[in-house]
Design an enzyme around this catalytic site. Sequence first.
Site, mmCIF file in Angstrom:
data_model
loop_
_atom_site.group_PDB
_atom_site.id
_atom_site.type_symbol
_atom_site.label_atom_id
_atom_site.label_comp_id
_atom_site.label_asym_id
_atom_site.label_seq_id
_atom_site.Cartn_x
_atom_site.Cartn_y
_atom_site.Cartn_z
ATOM 1 N N HIS A 61 0.808 -1.218 0.000
ATOM 2 C CA HIS A 61 0.000 0.000 0.000
ATOM 3 C C HIS A 61 0.845 1.275 0.000
ATOM 4 C CE1 HIS A 61 -2.841 -2.755 2.462
ATOM 5 N NE2 HIS A 61 -3.072 -2.913 1.180
ATOM 6 N N LYS A 71 6.044 6.214 7.143
ATOM 7 C CA LYS A 71 5.565 5.390 8.251
ATOM 8 C C LYS A 71 6.745 4.939 9.102
ATOM 9 C CE LYS A 71 1.728 3.478 5.592
ATOM 10 N NZ LYS A 71 1.204 2.259 4.934
ATOM 11 N N TYR A 131 1.857 1.561 13.787
ATOM 12 C CA TYR A 131 2.633 2.450 12.931
ATOM 13 C C TYR A 131 2.179 3.887 13.064
ATOM 14 C CZ TYR A 131 -1.129 1.400 9.499
ATOM 15 O OH TYR A 131 -2.333 1.212 8.865
ATOM 16 N N ASP A 169 -6.751 -6.491 -1.631
ATOM 17 C CA ASP A 169 -5.329 -6.777 -1.826
ATOM 18 C C ASP A 169 -5.084 -7.892 -2.833
ATOM 19 O OD1 ASP A 169 -4.388 -4.772 -0.209
ATOM 20 O OD2 ASP A 169 -4.005 -6.051 1.520
#
Length: 191
Positions: A61, A71, A131, A169
């Site tokens: 992603h 991130k 995250y 996904d």
Amino acid sequence: MKIFKTIIEDVVIIEPKVFFDDRGYFFESYNEKVFNEKVRPVMFVQDNQSKSSYGVLRGLHFQKGKHAQSKLVRVVEGAVWDVAVDIRKGSPTFGKHVAVELTAENQRQFFIPRGFAHGFSVLSETAVFQYKCDNFYCPESEGAIAWNDPALGIDWRIPEDKVILSPKDAHHPLLKDSEYLFDYHEDLYGG
């Protein structure tokens, strides 16, 4: 805090200094001043957490355009194989990836800058993944590439027949077919 450089500039592995005694352990998981000095200046604005079971694969992603995200990821329970893929057109490492095992035991963190696709596979029975993001999530700016793109050559450390994907996904384009990539020479941090 120890910083380990990787084969891709700006993608780093971070190992905190952990203090153990008979009560358990303590470590500083994030310190803005130290992070900005040793990694890069980043202002994180959102924290996320997920729990997944063995075989779950989330990714690859990214957020597009002005909603691009850096991130800082870590695991607080279990183990994952974490992957960052360079999707900056014109980059000398375009299409290359860096992977690291993040576990509750090793306490390592992984910094993925803007301009990279990110994903992870769960290696343990369950894993709790946290995250920090430096930009807010924007559903309209979601982008992704196929986790199993043969050109990327990612070993996810789980058998393909054990991979568990979300319906979304399971249908992402290959890197060569993606229309939403970054320009290596673009200032992704706006400054």
